[in-house]
Design an enzyme around this catalytic site. Structure first.
Site, PDB file in Angstrom:
ATOM      1  N   LYS A 113      46.010  36.265  35.688  1.00  0.00           N
ATOM      2  CA  LYS A 113      46.987  35.418  36.365  1.00  0.00           C
ATOM      3  C   LYS A 113      47.415  34.223  35.515  1.00  0.00           C
ATOM      4  O   LYS A 113      48.498  33.679  35.716  1.00  0.00           O
ATOM      5  CB  LYS A 113      46.451  34.978  37.721  1.00  0.00           C
ATOM      6  CG  LYS A 113      46.312  36.192  38.644  1.00  0.00           C
ATOM      7  CD  LYS A 113      46.005  35.837  40.062  1.00  0.00           C
ATOM      8  CE  LYS A 113      46.064  37.055  40.963  1.00  0.00           C
ATOM      9  NZ  LYS A 113      44.938  37.992  40.747  1.00  0.00           N
TER      10      LYS A 113
HETATM   11  C1  LIG Z   1      44.940  39.215  41.296  1.00  0.00           C
HETATM   12  C2  LIG Z   1      44.018  40.205  40.690  1.00  0.00           C
HETATM   13  C3  LIG Z   1      44.219  41.585  40.832  1.00  0.00           C
HETATM   14  C4  LIG Z   1      45.355  42.145  41.653  1.00  0.00           C
HETATM   15  O1  LIG Z   1      46.604  41.870  41.084  1.00  0.00           O
HETATM   16  P1  LIG Z   1      47.918  41.997  41.987  1.00  0.00           P
HETATM   17  O2  LIG Z   1      49.011  41.486  41.142  1.00  0.00           O
HETATM   18  O3  LIG Z   1      47.694  41.158  43.204  1.00  0.00           O
HETATM   19  O4  LIG Z   1      48.063  43.437  42.335  1.00  0.00           O
HETATM   20  C5  LIG Z   1      43.348  42.447  40.195  1.00  0.00           C
HETATM   21  N1  LIG Z   1      42.309  41.979  39.480  1.00  0.00           N
HETATM   22  C6  LIG Z   1      42.080  40.673  39.324  1.00  0.00           C
HETATM   23  C7  LIG Z   1      40.912  40.228  38.537  1.00  0.00           C
HETATM   24  C8  LIG Z   1      42.919  39.735  39.922  1.00  0.00           C
HETATM   25  O5  LIG Z   1      42.688  38.432  39.765  1.00  0.00           O
END
Ligand SMILES: *Cc1c(COP(=O)(O)O)cnc(C)c1O
Length: 468
Positions: A113
């Site tokens: 993210k």
């Molecule tokens: C947010 C997240 C996901 C999921 O991603 P999305 O974009 O919500 O589908 C998967 N793995 C980790 C470690 C995350 O932080």
């Protein structure tokens, strides 16, 4: 480029208008009115670029209300070796021929993210200064979004962050990452509920237009188009690292929760990046896997959302999913409105026709679900065979990718977090602590700043109103 809602409102907006907003006024999500097409000559040119300059090229196709020289400066400030640890920014590691891990988790909070949020922090600061405005960001997190947002916004002028998280459900490391921040513009709110309760509160506050305007509420949830756009870049960067010539196809497996990450892959594919398959990997919360396999969309209530050892995927109403359905149904906003308009409250279920379900394959989508046993076994097997420790979410991706790997097409699994964030499962699988970057040693012992609240929209609104 102009942006339009998935629910049929024809009003067209520009990038910087939707940058600071969440949902469209009709409750839909913003998408560009079309996907710019990238031809072979452009791909050949982009192959030679640094990550930041590649990001500039892609973003430029979607942003025409920031001068080019400013946008280039913004991406060059964002995607640096200092922040992301390598020249490639998203380095590719081959576990074996044909199976790669695309490293997206080398930013400040050790999850993918950061890739989008670090850019969002720079864009927000730029745009707010240009307008002479302030913004109060309201977000919901199951762990990784919150810390990524807070590390991107901490200390930024004109921005406050109010971050809702499910009380007691994040890993100790994740709680420490967020709650130890002492910056005056960062506010942690732990909600007594699950992630979906937090997300519903954010949606309710965002739908209260009077409150939203009065208190200048913005969002950084994955429904934010700028975040999704930032994520499109690493599909291209991964493709260039995995191939030596354009035209060759690559598949991606994406550990999925809110469908933001894989939706960015969908956008890259719609632009013409040669992606064979986009494999959606879920955990025990398998609403999306069920949909892609059967064409039946059956979101669960928060009480039916399982608490798992890949907690960032513990989501039963994936907020970005509507974007894909909009494209799948030929951009029929009225139909999308009928399908999703009521889903905010409870159990909005729909079933695709056989012809519509067949189109899923044309869009390159496939899916699979993982579970705790598969996750642990994959962490063990990956460590034993390759000496690599993967986090539980990435392990779900690897576990699901197995059934979708074809000899002729390289499969890149997106590494969505580093194992240090989820130590308990690593200890269970390997009997040892995961490696942790030196600067994060001992953060669990730091003093914490957090307010615990019941899942109550009005109470959250009061809290914001008192502080800003
Ligand atoms: C947010 C997240 C996901 C999921 O991603 P999305 O974009 O919500 O589908 C998967 N793995 C980790 C470690 C995350 O932080």
């Amino acid at each position: 480029m102009r942006y339009t809602s998935t629910r049929g409102d024809q009003t067209q907006r520009r990038f910087c208008e939707i940058l600071l907003e969440g949902l469209a006024p009709d409750g839909g999500l913003y998408l560009p009115v079309h996907y710019p097409q990238v031809d072979a000559a452009t791909l050949a040119r982009w192959r030679e670029l640094s990550y930041a300059d590649l990001a500039f090229e892609i973003l430029s196709l979607y942003i025409d209300d920031i001068p080019a020289e400013d946008l280039r400066a913004i991406v060059r400030r964002t995607y640096t070796v200092e922040v992301f640890g390598s020249e490639q920014i998203t380095p590719l590691t081959w576990l074996k021929p044909g199976l790669g891990l695309l490293g997206l988790s080398n930013g400040p909070t050790l999850a993918f993210k950061d890739m989008a949020m670090q850019l969002l922090g720079q864009l927000f600061e730029y745009e707010l200064a240009r307008r002479g405005q302030t913004l109060n960001i309201l977000g919901a997190t199951s762990g990784d979004t919150g810390s990524a947002a807070e590390y991107a916004m901490r200390g930024k002028q004109g921005v406050n962050v109010f971050m809702l998280s499910p009380h007691g459900r994040m890993s100790p490391f994740q709680q420490a990452q967020m709650f130890s921040l002492q910056d005056a513009n960062i506010h942690n709110i732990a909600i007594e509920g699950v992630f979906d309760d937090c997300q519903d509160i954010v949606k309710a506050v965002s739908n209260d237009l009077a409150f939203k305007q009065r208190y200048r509420i913005g969002t950084v949830n994955s429904i934010n188009w700028a975040r999704l756009l930032a994520q499109v870049v690493y599909y291209f960067a991964g493709y260039f690292q995995a191939t030596s010539a354009n035209g060759q196809k690559v598949s991606f497996t994406v550990p999925s929760g809110n469908f933001g990450n894989v939706c960015a892959g969908h956008v890259a594919r719609m632009m013409g990046l040669p992606i064979a398959q986009l494999v959606v990997a879920t955990n025990e919360n398998d609403v999306l896997d069920e949909f892609f396999r059967t064409g039946v969309y059956r979101p669960r209530a928060s009480a039916q959302t399982h608490e798992t050892s890949s907690p960032s995927m513990d989501i039963s109403k994936a907020s970005n999913f509507e974007r894909f359905v909009f494209d799948l149904l030929g951009r029929d906003g009225q139909r999308v409105r009928a399908m999703f308009g009521a889903a905010l409250t409870e159990q909005g279920q729909f079933v695709l026709s056989a012809a519509e379900h067949a189109r899923i394959a044309e869009f390159g989508f496939a899916s699979g679900a993982s579970n705790h046993a598969a996750r642990v076994a994959t962490i063990q097997a990956t460590h034993a065979a390759h000496g690599v420790v993967v986090d539980p979410h990435t392990a779900d991706g690897l576990a699901v990718a197995k059934a979708h790997t074809h000899a002729a097409t390289p499969m890149l699994v997106l590494e969505t977090a580093l194992p240090a964030k989820f130590a308990a499962t690593i200890v269970e699988a390997l009997g040892q602590q995961p490696p942790r970057p030196a600067h994060l040693q001992g953060i669990e012992a730091l003093p914490k700043r957090v307010c615990v609240m019941r899942p109550d929209v009005a109470a959250v609104q009061d809290y914001i109103a008192r502080l800003v």
